[in-house]
Scaffold this motif. Structure first.
Motif, short mmCIF file in Angstrom:
data_model
loop_
_atom_site.label_atom_id
_atom_site.label_comp_id
_atom_site.label_asym_id
_atom_site.label_seq_id
_atom_site.Cartn_x
_atom_site.Cartn_y
_atom_site.Cartn_z
N THR A 118 29.98 16.21 -5.27
CA THR A 118 31.02 15.08 -5.61
C THR A 118 32.57 15.72 -5.38
O THR A 118 32.66 16.82 -5.36
CB THR A 118 30.79 14.46 -7.03
OG1 THR A 118 31.63 13.46 -7.36
CG2 THR A 118 31.00 15.49 -8.22
N ASP A 119 33.32 14.76 -5.07
CA ASP A 119 34.68 15.29 -5.00
C ASP A 119 35.20 15.93 -3.85
O ASP A 119 35.79 16.57 -3.64
CB ASP A 119 35.44 15.94 -6.25
CG ASP A 119 35.53 15.01 -7.34
OD1 ASP A 119 36.02 13.87 -7.03
OD2 ASP A 119 35.45 15.42 -8.65
N LEU A 123 32.11 13.70 2.01
CA LEU A 123 31.03 12.69 1.58
C LEU A 123 30.98 11.55 2.28
O LEU A 123 29.88 10.75 2.64
CB LEU A 123 30.98 12.65 0.21
CG LEU A 123 30.36 13.87 -0.73
CD1 LEU A 123 30.75 13.69 -2.11
CD2 LEU A 123 29.10 14.48 -0.28
N LYS A 124 31.91 10.97 2.86
CA LYS A 124 32.12 9.73 3.50
C LYS A 124 31.48 9.55 4.77
O LYS A 124 31.50 8.68 5.43
CB LYS A 124 33.71 9.34 3.47
CG LYS A 124 34.24 8.77 2.25
CD LYS A 124 35.49 8.97 2.02
CE LYS A 124 36.43 8.01 3.12
NZ LYS A 124 37.91 8.14 2.97
N VAL A 129 28.55 5.48 1.48
CA VAL A 129 29.57 6.52 0.63
C VAL A 129 30.98 6.08 1.09
O VAL A 129 31.23 6.28 2.07
CB VAL A 129 29.46 7.83 0.77
CG1 VAL A 129 30.30 8.64 -0.18
CG2 VAL A 129 28.08 8.31 0.34
N ASP A 130 31.70 5.52 0.17
CA ASP A 130 33.22 5.03 0.56
C ASP A 130 34.37 5.90 -0.16
O ASP A 130 35.59 5.53 -0.15
CB ASP A 130 33.32 3.55 0.73
CG ASP A 130 32.86 2.95 -0.52
OD1 ASP A 130 32.86 3.79 -1.53
OD2 ASP A 130 32.91 1.62 -0.69
N ALA A 134 32.05 9.42 -5.32
CA ALA A 134 30.34 9.35 -5.14
C ALA A 134 29.79 10.61 -5.38
O ALA A 134 30.34 11.63 -5.06
CB ALA A 134 30.15 8.70 -3.68
N GLU A 135 28.46 10.61 -5.87
CA GLU A 135 27.86 11.85 -6.11
C GLU A 135 26.51 11.67 -4.91
O GLU A 135 26.08 10.84 -4.87
CB GLU A 135 27.22 11.78 -7.46
CG GLU A 135 26.46 13.42 -7.56
CD GLU A 135 26.11 13.54 -9.05
OE1 GLU A 135 26.52 13.89 -9.95
OE2 GLU A 135 24.83 13.48 -9.38
N VAL A 136 26.40 12.71 -4.18
CA VAL A 136 25.36 12.88 -3.24
C VAL A 136 24.43 13.91 -3.93
O VAL A 136 24.98 15.11 -3.95
CB VAL A 136 25.69 13.26 -1.82
CG1 VAL A 136 24.50 13.44 -1.07
CG2 VAL A 136 26.44 11.89 -1.13
#
Ligand SMILES: [Zn+2]
Length: 206
Positions: A118-119, A123-124, A129-130, A134-136
């Motif tokens: 996250t952070d 991740l986008k 995920v925008d 978000a946490e992946v």
């Protein structure tokens, strides 16, 4: 209806992915395997034992969704089932890519549960995920030479966590996928970058 034969085009995309990954050291010593879903719902799959940085069309074969060769006496990758199970479970998946990068291999041995990312702006790169907020979550499965058993564990995780974008295999590498080869390739790069960040952060703040 005659379906378009997209085998040659998809094979070229997999060959290019292999060169790209090899230039970055992510597919050492014939490791890794790549696939793409074809229009007739068969799969273009790397042949077992080929160096992924030196692939040509002879290193890609066609298999069905059970992993059986179509029109070829060659042997597909030993991990073919890990690809075909993903195609069977999700019609939106058009390509599956697997690499043995040093970062994935090292990080997978340090983790005691799923990696929570996250952070990170990158991740986008993943669908749906925008925001960096978000946490992946990336699960880690124990390495297993029994591929059907490993595949069943992956399936159970995906049933419970459908928003998964990839997974690590301990001491081995990682799998990711996407709607097409370009998407899956972007996900390989994103995960690889994130694994590098996680290793660097752990070495600076152990
Ligand atoms: Zn592997």
């Amino acid at each position: 209806m005659l379906l378009p034969d997209d085998f040659a085009a998809k094979a070229q995309q997999l060959i290019a992915a292999g060169r790209h990954f090899d230039a970055r050291g992510w597919v050492p010593a014939t490791s890794g395997n790549f696939s793409a879903r074809l229009a007739d719902d068969s799969v273009a799959m790397t042949v077992s034992g080929c160096h992924k940085g030196e692939l040509d069309a002879s290193g890609i074969m066609r298999v069905d969704l059970a992993g059986k060769p179509i029109g070829s006496s060659l042997r597909p990758s030993a991990e073919t089932r890990l690809h075909t199970e993903l195609y069977r479970r999700d019609a939106a998946i058009g390509s599956v890519l697997h690499v043995h990068s040093a970062n994935a291999t090292v990080l997978s041995r340090l983790l005691e549960g799923p990696l929570r990312l996250t952070d990170y702006e990158v991740l986008k790169a993943f669908p749906g995920v925008d925001s960096h907020h978000a946490e992946v979550s990336v699960p880690v499965f124990a390495n297993d030479q029994d591929v059907p058993r490993l595949s069943a564990k992956v399936d159970a995780w995906l049933d419970a966590h459908p928003a998964t974008h990839g997974y690590l295999i301990a001491g081995h590498g990682f799998y990711t996928w996407g709607a097409g080869v370009d998407d899956a390739r972007r996900h390989v790069e994103a995960f690889e970058f994130l694994f590098q960040c996680e290793i660097t952060a752990r070495s600076m703040y152990p």
